[in-house]
Design an enzyme around this catalytic site. Structure first.
Site, PDB file in Angstrom:
ATOM      1  N   TYR A  98      23.623 -34.608 -37.453  1.00  0.00           N
ATOM      2  CA  TYR A  98      24.762 -35.267 -37.166  1.00  0.00           C
ATOM      3  C   TYR A  98      25.781 -34.200 -37.054  1.00  0.00           C
ATOM      4  O   TYR A  98      27.272 -33.712 -36.056  1.00  0.00           O
ATOM      5  CB  TYR A  98      25.131 -36.200 -38.592  1.00  0.00           C
ATOM      6  CG  TYR A  98      24.498 -37.232 -38.326  1.00  0.00           C
ATOM      7  CD1 TYR A  98      24.648 -38.652 -37.681  1.00  0.00           C
ATOM      8  CD2 TYR A  98      23.321 -37.355 -38.846  1.00  0.00           C
ATOM      9  CE1 TYR A  98      24.303 -39.325 -37.064  1.00  0.00           C
ATOM     10  CE2 TYR A  98      21.816 -38.504 -38.540  1.00  0.00           C
ATOM     11  CZ  TYR A  98      22.892 -40.068 -37.926  1.00  0.00           C
ATOM     12  OH  TYR A  98      22.068 -40.445 -37.799  1.00  0.00           O
ATOM     13  N   GLU A 140      19.165 -43.973 -42.967  1.00  0.00           N
ATOM     14  CA  GLU A 140      17.929 -43.284 -42.513  1.00  0.00           C
ATOM     15  C   GLU A 140      17.464 -42.731 -43.734  1.00  0.00           C
ATOM     16  O   GLU A 140      15.939 -43.042 -43.904  1.00  0.00           O
ATOM     17  CB  GLU A 140      18.069 -42.105 -41.549  1.00  0.00           C
ATOM     18  CG  GLU A 140      18.496 -43.288 -40.224  1.00  0.00           C
ATOM     19  CD  GLU A 140      19.304 -42.060 -39.086  1.00  0.00           C
ATOM     20  OE1 GLU A 140      19.519 -40.754 -39.604  1.00  0.00           O
ATOM     21  OE2 GLU A 140      20.074 -42.161 -38.449  1.00  0.00           O
TER      22      GLU A 140
END
Length: 418
Positions: A98, A140
């Site tokens: 990310y 997640e």
């Protein structure tokens, strides 16, 4: 959620960012893949990068998330986040990726918008990005933990135990774990990712709906994606992974397969169900129907499917067989070009010829028209097929009184904002 100051800045700059996003996203991917070519080779779908659809999907998700934060400041768009999180988990996306995405995305944004990206603007959109990223990583983590892979690695080697040609374009693969450990649990409607090594060394990944739940293994079905000159009107690149699976993977070969994921799963109650599918979009519906038939479900079920011809209709006989096993189910089929033995039949017409047991589906010519059906109150609907088809089906079901919250859909490929 968003701080008041950032919300004000995002609201005032959202039109400019939205207008520029079609320039920002290709530049972002150019920067990302230049710095990390392994992401294009082994994670991102190269075909979707080539035709630009993944770029549209990224733009749509960012814009949708920012808009939701502004319109609903006290709640998070969990439906959007969960859909993306399931896709990410099936690909093996990791938390440390990310910051990499953020770096190149904001570099592209600054390059396109120039002086308009002040420190205040950058800080506000940084807040948007990390709200979305942190929400995704939290979801997640939970998915990986539930799959028994807290490290995010759900990939296992499976051996192909069988392969069946459903049509000239569709093949079903039956796979079992090569290490003989138990197969991971799955829910009707979910999908698994399949990774193959191509001739150039790339390890490309595609997601395929589970079209059944065989004991001790997984079952998924793959439609060969044609290139230019293939199916009528085909202008996109030929499918790298689907072509590889069709041409090179046979019984006894091995594949890398992820644990099953996907948030669009069969409702476990007793309300009426409607499946509206087109083309290869029938695969999750067949998986759900298989589960319902195995349980002898008494629910009212309508299985509606649209296809080009009977010859291109994958699981045509399975549909008839499964509906026959369900005491309160009917099948409704539309073909653009009905073939011999499949002439259009009215709902009260005698059974048409067919190769499977049980009553024949009602067959109509043309495009699917769900307005022609009597849809029971309280129906839960599942849609799967090309996005234009699902938009039309969704509009028809809303007009028939199906509630928006009872419409569920699965998209093969990037979700372009259904």
């Amino acid at each position: 959620m968003l701080s008041p100051k950032s919300a004000e800045t995002v609201r005032s700059t959202l039109p400019a960012v939205a207008a520029a996003i079609s320039e920002v996203t290709p530049l972002f991917y150019e920067k990302l893949f230049a710095a990390h070519p392994e992401l294009l080779r082994d994670l991102f779908n190269r075909a979707h990068q080539a035709d630009g659809s993944q770029r549209e999907a990224l733009a749509g998700s960012i814009a949708a998330f920012a808009t939701h934060l502004l319109d609903h400041p006290d709640e998070r768009p969990d439906a959007l986040l969960h859909r993306i999180a399931h896709k990410h988990a099936s690909l093996g996306v990791r938390e440390e990726q990310y910051p990499i995405v953020r770096k190149h995305l904001f570099a592209a944004l600054a390059e396109v918008l120039g002086d308009a990206v002040t420190e205040e603007v950058a800080a506000a959109w940084d807040e948007v990005y990390w709200l979305m990223a942190n929400g995704l990583t939290a979801a997640e983590r939970r998915l990986y933990a539930a799959a028994g892979a807290a490290d995010g690695d759900t990939w296992r080697t499976y051996r192909v135990a069988g392969r069946v040609a459903e049509t000239e374009e569709v093949a079903t693969f039956f796979v079992r774990p090569a290490d003989d450990r138990p197969v991971p649990p799955s829910l009707p409607g979910q999908y698994a990712s399949v990774q193959v090594e191509l001739a150039d060394g790339a390890r490309q990944i595609r997601q395929y709906s589970l079209s059944g739940q065989p004991d001790g293994g997984l079952q998924f079905s793959v439609k060969r994606v044609p290139g230019p000159g293939g199916a009528a009107g085909a202008t996109h690149p030929a499918g790298e992974v689907s072509g590889h699976l069709h041409d090179h993977v046979h019984e006894g070969d091995t594949l890398r397969v992820s644990a099953p994921f996907g948030e669009v799963v069969l409702d476990g109650g007793d309300r009426p169900l409607l499946f509206a599918t087109a083309g290869i979009g029938c695969t999750p519906a067949i998986g759900m129907l298989s589960h319902l038939a195995a349980a002898g479900s008494p629910r009212r079920i309508i299985a509606a499917h649209a296809d080009r011809t009977p010859a291109t209709h994958a699981f045509r006989d399975d549909l008839r067989h499964l509906v026959d096993k369900l005491p309160n189910a009917t099948a409704e089929v539309w073909y653009e070009q009905p073939g011999p033995g499949t002439a259009a039949t009215a709902p009260d017409a005698p059974d048409a010829p067919g190769s499977a047991d049980g009553p024949a589906p009602t067959v109509r010519q043309g495009r699917m028209d769900l307005g022609a059906l009597e849809i029971p109150p309280g129906t839960i609907a599942y849609l799967c097929g090309p996005v234009p088809f699902m938009k039309a089906a969704r509009a028809q079901l809303l007009a028939a009184g199906v509630g928006p919250a009872d419409l569920h859909y699965e998209v093969f490929g990037p979700d372009l904002g259904l």
